[in-house]
Design an enzyme around this catalytic site. Structure first.
Site, PDB file in Angstrom:
ATOM      1  N   ASP A  78       0.855  -1.188   0.000  1.00 25.84           N
ATOM      2  CA  ASP A  78       0.000   0.000   0.000  1.00 25.84           C
ATOM      3  C   ASP A  78       0.890   1.237   0.000  1.00 25.84           C
ATOM      4  O   ASP A  78       1.244   1.788   1.041  1.00 25.84           O
ATOM      5  CB  ASP A  78      -0.909  -0.016   1.224  1.00 25.84           C
ATOM      6  CG  ASP A  78      -2.050   0.981   1.112  1.00 25.84           C
ATOM      7  OD1 ASP A  78      -2.094   1.735   0.116  1.00 25.84           O
ATOM      8  OD2 ASP A  78      -2.901   1.005   2.015  1.00 25.84           O
ATOM      9  N   ALA A  79       1.276   1.660  -1.213  1.00 25.92           N
ATOM     10  CA  ALA A  79       2.192   2.790  -1.364  1.00 25.92           C
ATOM     11  C   ALA A  79       1.554   3.970  -2.088  1.00 25.92           C
ATOM     12  O   ALA A  79       2.079   5.075  -2.041  1.00 25.92           O
ATOM     13  CB  ALA A  79       3.452   2.351  -2.116  1.00 25.92           C
ATOM     14  N   LYS A  80       0.445   3.722  -2.792  1.00 24.29           N
ATOM     15  CA  LYS A  80      -0.311   4.767  -3.502  1.00 24.29           C
ATOM     16  C   LYS A  80       0.596   5.621  -4.386  1.00 24.29           C
ATOM     17  O   LYS A  80       0.550   6.849  -4.367  1.00 24.29           O
ATOM     18  CB  LYS A  80      -1.090   5.633  -2.513  1.00 24.29           C
ATOM     19  CG  LYS A  80      -2.129   4.839  -1.703  1.00 24.29           C
ATOM     20  CD  LYS A  80      -2.896   5.734  -0.757  1.00 24.29           C
ATOM     21  CE  LYS A  80      -3.945   4.939   0.003  1.00 24.29           C
ATOM     22  NZ  LYS A  80      -3.349   4.003   0.997  1.00 24.29           N
ATOM     23  N   ARG A  81       1.388   4.962  -5.210  1.00 22.13           N
ATOM     24  CA  ARG A  81       2.262   5.670  -6.132  1.00 22.13           C
ATOM     25  C   ARG A  81       1.466   6.139  -7.346  1.00 22.13           C
ATOM     26  O   ARG A  81       0.481   5.517  -7.739  1.00 22.13           O
ATOM     27  CB  ARG A  81       3.413   4.772  -6.573  1.00 22.13           C
ATOM     28  CG  ARG A  81       4.351   4.343  -5.436  1.00 22.13           C
ATOM     29  CD  ARG A  81       5.002   5.546  -4.773  1.00 22.13           C
ATOM     30  NE  ARG A  81       6.091   5.155  -3.886  1.00 22.13           N
ATOM     31  CZ  ARG A  81       6.075   5.276  -2.578  1.00 22.13           C
ATOM     32  NH1 ARG A  81       5.013   5.766  -1.971  1.00 22.13           N
ATOM     33  NH2 ARG A  81       7.115   4.927  -1.858  1.00 22.13           N
TER      34      ARG A  81
END
Length: 285
Positions: free
Chosen positions: A95-98
């Site tokens: 879960d890094a939301k890049r």
């Protein structure tokens, strides 16, 4: 050619059900576990959660920010966590939301999803708000490498609602993202595959009809997996999955974190089992 992410997800569902354990080492949770807010405490916490999840659920979702806050040592630990998870049969969603364009997004792919990525993951959360088509190059690479993406569509934070409910040609932005994911999955999924490799992030605590999504979720043939945070401590009940997601509930990854993590190192395994049973019962009814 490696197995597609969609096929990995289907195997995880078949073997362990649809629960996902979020590895979210908040400073307060680490303190509640009696651990120091240091890299050593972070390591004890994270590896204990990983060990409790392995063999009980099929999916984990580490939240990258809680490792980043410890600097390079925290990122080194995240790298170790991913490599250890790789040796299990867990599906790993980072879960890094890049979200970016061109060579910058390619570099993110190399870091998180490439076959030799240092931060091992099977799928990555990404933002489409530089334009959905900006994701096209890494979608192609995902198909080559057997990896997946979860694209922010309707998120639970109230600040996102105005943007995600904005209409374009009579369609909300959230619904447009859902439709485009479906179009991609319909042409890229292999024969007999139940799920595509590209999913949507939909908050479980939302009124999805207000985002223009409720009727779309009634399509029982959808190949688009759904990553749904918000169960447990945020208020959504695992037993209500069918009410929340309708016919698409069979495609939902139900993410829980604080509601199981707060049980502490001695209680987390049992709490994961209870959550798994609650979800299975709800989906069966």
């Amino acid at each position: 050619m490696p197995s597609s992410f969609g096929s990995k997800l289907e195997r995880a569902f078949s073997s362990y059900g649809q629960l996902c354990v979020g590895i979210d080492p908040h400073a307060s949770l680490i303190a509640d576990w009696g651990l120091p807010d240091t890299v050593a405490g972070l390591r004890d916490f994270s590896m204990t959660v990983l060990d409790a999840a392995a063999g009980r659920v099929g999916i984990i979702k580490p939240q990258v920010s809680f490792f980043e806050r410890h600097g390079s040592a925290g990122l080194a630990l995240l790298e170790e966590l991913g490599q250890r998870a790789r040796d299990t049969d867990l599906v790993v969603i980072m879960d890094a939301k890049r979200g970016d364009i061109g060579t910058t997004m390619d570099a993110y792919y190399d870091a998180w999803l490439a076959r030799q990525a240092p931060f091992y993951s099977d799928a990555l959360t990404v933002s489409p708000y530089l334009g959905f088509d900006s994701l096209a190059p890494i979608m192609s690479r995902c198909l080559e490498d057997g990896k997946g993406l979860f694209v922010l569509s309707a998120t639970s934070n109230p600040e996102g609602a105005a943007l995600q409910k904005a209409t374009i040609g009579g369609e909300t932005l959230a619904a447009q993202i859902w439709r485009k994911l479906g179009e991609n999955n319909s042409v890229t999924s292999g024969p007999g595959e139940k799920f595509g490799s590209f999913g949507a992030v939909l908050g479980a605590t939302l009124n999805l009809s207000s985002f223009g999504l409720q009727s779309l979720l009634q399509d029982e043939t959808t190949a688009t997996p759904i990553l749904a945070p918000g169960f447990g401590a945020q208020g959504a009940l695992l037993s209500d999955s069918k009410q929340l997601f309708g016919a698409s509930s069979a495609a939902v990854i139900h993410s829980v974190s604080r509601s199981v993590l707060q049980a502490g190192p001695q209680g987390i395994a049992k709490t994961i089992e209870l959550a798994t049973n609650e979800l299975a019962s709800g989906l069966a009814n």
